[in-house]
Design a protein around this motif. Structure first.
Motif, PDB file in Angstrom:
ATOM      1  N   ALA A 174     -43.168 -34.316   7.946  1.00  0.00           N
ATOM      2  CA  ALA A 174     -43.878 -35.531   7.510  1.00  0.00           C
ATOM      3  C   ALA A 174     -43.615 -35.750   6.020  1.00  0.00           C
ATOM      4  CB  ALA A 174     -45.366 -35.390   7.808  1.00  0.00           C
ATOM      5  N   SER A 175     -44.420 -35.133   5.175  1.00  0.00           N
ATOM      6  CA  SER A 175     -44.231 -35.228   3.724  1.00  0.00           C
ATOM      7  C   SER A 175     -45.134 -34.187   3.075  1.00  0.00           C
ATOM      8  CB  SER A 175     -44.598 -36.624   3.218  1.00  0.00           C
ATOM      9  OG  SER A 175     -46.004 -36.814   3.335  1.00  0.00           O
ATOM     10  N   TRP A 176     -44.895 -33.922   1.789  1.00  0.00           N
ATOM     11  CA  TRP A 176     -45.749 -32.962   1.104  1.00  0.00           C
ATOM     12  C   TRP A 176     -47.171 -33.507   0.961  1.00  0.00           C
ATOM     13  CZ3 TRP A 176     -45.608 -28.031   0.520  1.00  0.00           C
ATOM     14  CH2 TRP A 176     -44.382 -27.365   0.530  1.00  0.00           C
ATOM     15  N   GLY A 177     -47.305 -34.819   0.910  1.00  0.00           N
ATOM     16  CA  GLY A 177     -48.635 -35.417   0.833  1.00  0.00           C
ATOM     17  C   GLY A 177     -49.458 -35.064   2.067  1.00  0.00           C
ATOM     18  N   TRP A 178     -48.844 -35.204   3.267  1.00  0.00           N
ATOM     19  CA  TRP A 178     -49.557 -34.861   4.498  1.00  0.00           C
ATOM     20  C   TRP A 178     -49.743 -33.356   4.624  1.00  0.00           C
ATOM     21  CZ3 TRP A 178     -52.486 -38.140   6.720  1.00  0.00           C
ATOM     22  CH2 TRP A 178     -52.158 -39.499   6.740  1.00  0.00           C
ATOM     23  N   ALA A 179     -48.809 -32.570   4.070  1.00  0.00           N
ATOM     24  CA  ALA A 179     -48.970 -31.108   4.102  1.00  0.00           C
ATOM     25  C   ALA A 179     -50.193 -30.689   3.274  1.00  0.00           C
ATOM     26  CB  ALA A 179     -47.707 -30.438   3.570  1.00  0.00           C
ATOM     27  N   VAL A 180     -50.330 -31.271   2.091  1.00  0.00           N
ATOM     28  CA  VAL A 180     -51.495 -30.974   1.251  1.00  0.00           C
ATOM     29  C   VAL A 180     -52.763 -31.460   1.947  1.00  0.00           C
ATOM     30  CG1 VAL A 180     -52.625 -31.511  -0.946  1.00  0.00           C
ATOM     31  CG2 VAL A 180     -50.170 -30.997  -0.890  1.00  0.00           C
ATOM     32  N   PHE A 181     -52.668 -32.624   2.591  1.00  0.00           N
ATOM     33  CA  PHE A 181     -53.812 -33.151   3.335  1.00  0.00           C
ATOM     34  C   PHE A 181     -54.258 -32.147   4.404  1.00  0.00           C
ATOM     35  CE2 PHE A 181     -55.500 -35.360   7.042  1.00  0.00           C
ATOM     36  CZ  PHE A 181     -56.496 -36.161   6.498  1.00  0.00           C
ATOM     37  N   SER A 182     -53.291 -31.534   5.113  1.00  0.00           N
ATOM     38  CA  SER A 182     -53.646 -30.581   6.172  1.00  0.00           C
ATOM     39  C   SER A 182     -54.378 -29.367   5.598  1.00  0.00           C
ATOM     40  CB  SER A 182     -52.398 -30.131   6.937  1.00  0.00           C
ATOM     41  OG  SER A 182     -51.608 -29.258   6.156  1.00  0.00           O
TER      42      SER A 182
ATOM     43  N   LEU B 153     -50.819 -32.576  12.460  1.00  0.00           N
ATOM     44  CA  LEU B 153     -52.020 -32.203  11.714  1.00  0.00           C
ATOM     45  C   LEU B 153     -53.032 -31.431  12.553  1.00  0.00           C
ATOM     46  CD1 LEU B 153     -52.520 -35.534   9.723  1.00  0.00           C
ATOM     47  CD2 LEU B 153     -51.572 -33.383   8.880  1.00  0.00           C
ATOM     48  N   THR B 154     -52.967 -31.557  13.883  1.00  0.00           N
ATOM     49  CA  THR B 154     -53.972 -30.903  14.731  1.00  0.00           C
ATOM     50  C   THR B 154     -53.439 -29.688  15.490  1.00  0.00           C
ATOM     51  OG1 THR B 154     -53.472 -32.560  16.426  1.00  0.00           O
ATOM     52  CG2 THR B 154     -55.389 -32.956  15.040  1.00  0.00           C
ATOM     53  N   ALA B 155     -52.133 -29.558  15.628  1.00  0.00           N
ATOM     54  CA  ALA B 155     -51.569 -28.395  16.343  1.00  0.00           C
ATOM     55  C   ALA B 155     -51.987 -27.061  15.697  1.00  0.00           C
ATOM     56  CB  ALA B 155     -50.046 -28.506  16.414  1.00  0.00           C
ATOM     57  N   PRO B 156     -52.105 -26.964  14.350  1.00  0.00           N
ATOM     58  CA  PRO B 156     -52.529 -25.680  13.761  1.00  0.00           C
ATOM     59  C   PRO B 156     -53.937 -25.244  14.134  1.00  0.00           C
ATOM     60  CG  PRO B 156     -51.409 -27.035  12.114  1.00  0.00           C
ATOM     61  CD  PRO B 156     -51.644 -27.913  13.306  1.00  0.00           C
ATOM     62  N   PHE B 157     -54.734 -26.098  14.811  1.00  0.00           N
ATOM     63  CA  PHE B 157     -56.064 -25.680  15.257  1.00  0.00           C
ATOM     64  C   PHE B 157     -55.991 -24.716  16.454  1.00  0.00           C
ATOM     65  CE2 PHE B 157     -58.081 -29.865  13.621  1.00  0.00           C
ATOM     66  CZ  PHE B 157     -58.233 -29.285  12.359  1.00  0.00           C
ATOM     67  N   MET B 158     -54.807 -24.593  17.068  1.00  0.00           N
ATOM     68  CA  MET B 158     -54.693 -23.736  18.241  1.00  0.00           C
ATOM     69  C   MET B 158     -54.750 -22.252  17.842  1.00  0.00           C
ATOM     70  SD  MET B 158     -54.395 -25.861  20.770  1.00  0.00           S
ATOM     71  CE  MET B 158     -55.491 -26.965  19.919  1.00  0.00           C
ATOM     72  N   VAL B 159     -54.936 -21.395  18.862  1.00  0.00           N
ATOM     73  CA  VAL B 159     -55.084 -19.942  18.622  1.00  0.00           C
ATOM     74  C   VAL B 159     -53.700 -19.307  18.579  1.00  0.00           C
ATOM     75  CG1 VAL B 159     -56.150 -17.818  19.409  1.00  0.00           C
ATOM     76  CG2 VAL B 159     -57.276 -20.003  19.850  1.00  0.00           C
ATOM     77  N   CYS B 160     -53.089 -19.309  17.410  1.00  0.00           N
ATOM     78  CA  CYS B 160     -51.764 -18.699  17.278  1.00  0.00           C
ATOM     79  C   CYS B 160     -51.882 -17.178  17.375  1.00  0.00           C
ATOM     80  CB  CYS B 160     -51.108 -19.102  15.964  1.00  0.00           C
ATOM     81  SG  CYS B 160     -51.863 -18.377  14.505  1.00  0.00           S
TER      82      CYS B 160
ATOM     83  N   SER C  94     -57.091 -23.841   6.696  1.00  0.00           N
ATOM     84  CA  SER C  94     -55.725 -24.172   6.278  1.00  0.00           C
ATOM     85  C   SER C  94     -54.643 -23.475   7.109  1.00  0.00           C
ATOM     86  CB  SER C  94     -55.554 -23.762   4.809  1.00  0.00           C
ATOM     87  OG  SER C  94     -54.197 -23.811   4.446  1.00  0.00           O
ATOM     88  N   PRO C  95     -53.599 -24.206   7.527  1.00  0.00           N
ATOM     89  CA  PRO C  95     -52.465 -23.538   8.186  1.00  0.00           C
ATOM     90  C   PRO C  95     -51.853 -22.511   7.228  1.00  0.00           C
ATOM     91  CG  PRO C  95     -52.275 -25.937   8.327  1.00  0.00           C
ATOM     92  CD  PRO C  95     -53.385 -25.651   7.376  1.00  0.00           C
ATOM     93  N   CYS C  96     -51.115 -21.547   7.798  1.00  0.00           N
ATOM     94  CA  CYS C  96     -50.452 -20.575   6.935  1.00  0.00           C
ATOM     95  C   CYS C  96     -49.363 -21.282   6.117  1.00  0.00           C
ATOM     96  CB  CYS C  96     -49.853 -19.439   7.758  1.00  0.00           C
ATOM     97  SG  CYS C  96     -48.442 -19.923   8.767  1.00  0.00           S
ATOM     98  N   PHE C  97     -48.876 -20.588   5.099  1.00  0.00           N
ATOM     99  CA  PHE C  97     -47.957 -21.214   4.155  1.00  0.00           C
ATOM    100  C   PHE C  97     -46.687 -21.733   4.854  1.00  0.00           C
ATOM    101  CE2 PHE C  97     -44.474 -20.932   1.015  1.00  0.00           C
ATOM    102  CZ  PHE C  97     -44.949 -21.860   0.106  1.00  0.00           C
TER     103      PHE C  97
END
Length: 722
Positions: A690-698, A437-444, A677-680
């Motif tokens: 994880a699950s679609w629930g956690w994906a929507v949460f992110s 959940l936190t890795a997408p905060f990095m500068v991709c 939001s992370p990219c699609f």
């Protein structure tokens, strides 16, 4: 590949043994990088001309064992078993021979012809040790070649030895595992042979051994024969209870002990020699580590290295970046000679402005990737992970979370998709979830052009500092959110961290070029496919529906009237005034057209809310497109401002002078882009892990968190007069 392949040779070994360097030295540019079917583990293969014909070389993922503990280990094992290459070149780090031979023994237990490449023998000799390669070859009954892959020494000889391996059929090695395991191992092997269970694919004794080692994949295979599975399970349970009762241990630990015992018995027979006068000499890597990983000096040096990377990138990259921008400006001016209408608008405002806006950053991206490759190949990246582990524990993360963070863009230029996949190495589900959940905060890499653009527009001359601060902000946000999550919705205990630090090495020029090009090509390819498609889609959304005749006619009539007056006006001052009036009306017409389009209506619909963060409707369109892919943000801004502004200005100049933009807006946009939001594709990856629930949460949580910070930054900035 039109020429037929005469043989396939696999390269295998522990991580950081120099396997990929040897692969690059063998195949050069004749290689292909992809993924294994259905997973994101990288698959590299290339081709080499040999006197016998064309040979395929496959670089397997680095592994420590052939037990299915990770996807990399499972991929390597499945390739060997199911594709049955003619041989394996097992690349060993000669400075850690005993540990590297543990994997060798497992190859031999399968029975595949193995050739040992004793890599980095120069580093071994520098440490005052020597290996008798002929003695090792005789005792293990395999060809042994001494190599220094980074300088091409012994590389071709290793391939020749594998091609001419005397063993032409698979001959499994049988090691004794002691009086407790040997009888049951024999009984299980006979049972498998009697039932003829998968004996055409796997060596029977190897299957029995993996069953004893609790290999989940092998145990699932046996479920196809319920009676055999029940018998095997009963025997394994019996011997496990016996080992626990008599030895206070489990069968898999006994297997590991006997393998290391087998290796030690070989090394003691004159294979490894340490020069007495050099035994006390400190290892060079240890000396360097005493400074670079020092408790106080280490983090300071790490921050200096990161800042230096950004400074060099911006100092060198501005020049070629200007060349690329000039090329697209020339291309745009060339396209302006086309007949006016939708086709010209599509080419100039949609394709060239959109794709050109992304490709303009390729020089900066390549230079940054080159620096990152140097840090990875030299061994310093592993030290960064080691040092950051101390910090991670405080915030409820695991030391192994460092790698997914770095891959995701902890050092700008990564990608969150493989970063999310890399979180599979975490065995604690809760620590893995916090990392996901936190890795997408990095500068991709996809966010980098946005920051470069806004830094050039609003902080000219301070690009390196801006990138440095953004990177630190991403890390800080990830750690704070991780602490928040681990203290609330995913609360749970921490697990210990163990990581191997590879020795320092000078990266090879070829390796750095190849690794940089692989990453850069992925960026360029995306610009030519996904970004092109989305740019055209967004152009269409910005163009249709067209402005109604009732709304357009008054403005067009005014322009026509002014053009008529201009044609007959003799006074130069009046002509200039008329030209300015015509230009202003032209901009007004484009503004009305944009506002009337589907994208304009969407952007305006949410503008009352996003205005709290300083976003106008054009920025809203770009940010909405960024949910599909972050690269689209720059291309959409380029398209929007190409449609409604001065074509003679550079992109960053147009943004800097565009209505509604100022320093506070720029800071707010950078914070939002960094955290929302992370990219699609990343969302799908999180759903798989994880699950679609956690994906929507992110998506929901990250966007809300990012918007709250963006609003705070914008409001504070405006009050401070930025």
């Amino acid at each position: 590949m039109s020429e037929s392949v005469i043989a396939t040779i696999a390269l295998a070994g522990n991580p950081n043994a120099g396997k990929t360097t040897l692969f690059n030295a063998l195949t050069g540019s004749r290689q292909h990088v992809g993924n294994y079917p259905g997973i994101t583990v990288e698959k590299k293969e290339g081709y080499v001309d040999t006197p016998a014909g064309l040979t395929r070389v496959v670089d397997l993922p680095g592994t420590y064992s052939l037990t299915a503990y990770s996807q990399e280990e499972l991929v390597a094992r499945d390739f060997l078993i199911h594709e049955r290459p003619q041989g394996v070149i097992n690349v060993l780090d000669a400075t850690s021979l005993e540990r590297n031979l543990y994997l060798t023994v497992q190859f031999l237990e399968i029975g595949i012809p193995v050739t040992l490449a004793l890599n980095m023998v120069d580093a071994l000799e520098a440490k005052g040790m020597t290996i008798d390669s002929q003695r090792l070859a005789s005792l293990m009954n395999v060809p042994v070649v001494r190599t220094v892959a980074r300088s091409d020494k012994g590389v071709r000889e290793a391939l020749d030895a594998a091609m001419n391996h005397p063993q032409k059929v698979w001959q499994p090695l049988h090691i004794s595992y002691g009086p407790d395991l040997d009888p049951v191992l024999q009984e299980m092997t006979e049972l498998i042979k009697k039932r003829n269970f998968l004996t055409q694919t796997y060596p029977p004794r190897w299957l029995a051994l993996k069953f004893l080692e609790n290999d989940l994949i092998v145990r699932q295979l046996f479920e196809a024969d319920s009676e055999l599975h029940r018998n095997m399970r009963d025997m394994a349970d019996d011997v496990a209870r016996h080992c626990e009762k008599t030895l206070k241990t489990q069968p898999e630990f006994i297997v590991a002990d006997y393998r290391y015992g087998y290796i030690a018995s070989i090394l003691r027979q004159g294979v490894l020699t340490i020069q007495p006068d050099l035994q006390g000499r400190a290892d060079l890597s240890d000396k360097i580590d005493s400074v670079l990983t020092h408790q106080l000096a280490g983090p300071t040096i790490m921050l200096c290295v990161l800042y230096g990377l950004f400074s060099v990138t911006f100092a060198i990259g501005q020049i070629p970046m200007g060349w690329v921008e000039s090329f697209f400006e020339w291309l745009s001016s060339l396209a302006m000679h086309l007949p006016g209408g939708l086709a010209r608008s599509l080419i100039v405002d949609g394709i060239i402005a959109g794709v050109g806006g992304v490709l303009g950053f390729v020089p900066l991206i390549l230079i940054m990737f080159l620096g990152i490759t140097f840090l990875e190949d030299s061994g310093y990246m592993a030290r960064m992970a080691y040092m950051l582990d101390r910090v991670f524990r405080i915030f409820g993360l695991h030391g192994s979370s460092v790698v997914p963070f770095i891959i995701s863009g902890g050092i700008p230029g990564g990608c969150a998709v493989p970063g999310v996949m890399a979180a599979r190495t975490l065995r604690s589900p809760k620590e893995k979830l916090a990392t996901l959940l936190t890795a997408p905060f990095m500068v991709c890499g996809a966010k980098v052009p946005v920051f470069i653009l806004l830094a050039a527009a609003f902080f000219p001359g301070h690009g390196a500092r801006v990138m440095f601060l953004i990177t630190l902000t991403g890390w800080a946000a990830a750690l704070v959110v991780a602490k928040l999550l681990r203290s609330s919705v995913i609360r749970g205990p921490s697990t210990p961290f163990v990581m191997e630090l590879p020795p320092y090495r000078m990266p090879t020029a070829m390796g750095m070029v190849l690794h940089t090009w692989e990453r850069g090509w992925q960026y360029i390819k995306k610009a030519g496919t996904v970004i092109l498609a989305i740019s055209i889609l967004i152009w269409a959304m910005m163009t249709f529906p067209a402005l109604s005749v009732e709304l357009a006619a008054p403005i067009e009539a005014q322009i026509e009237n002014l053009e008529t007056r201009l044609a007959s006006e003799p006074v130069e001052e009046t002509r200039l005034a008329l030209q300015n009036d015509i230009a202003e009306l032209g901009l007004r017409l484009k503004e009305e057209t944009l506002a009337n389009s589907l994208a304009g209506r969407t952007g305006r619909a949410i503008e009352p809310v996003t205005a709290w963060a300083g976003f106008d409707w054009r920025t809203n369109i770009a940010l909405l497109g960024g949910i599909a892919a972050k690269e689209v943000i720059v291309s959409t801004l380029a398209t929007a401002h190409a449609l409604g502004d001065d074509q003679a200005q550079s992109f960053s100049e147009r943004i800097a002078s565009a209505p509604g933009w100022n320093t506070s807006v720029a800071v707010s946009v950078m914070i939002f882009v960094l955290l929302y939001s992370p990219c699609f594709v990343t969302v799908v990856a999180i759903a798989r892990e994880a699950s679609w629930g956690w994906a929507v949460f992110s998506v929901v949580f990250n966007t809300s968190f990012a918007f709250a910070l963006a609003v705070a930054a914008y409001q504070l900035g405006m009050r401070m007069g930025w």
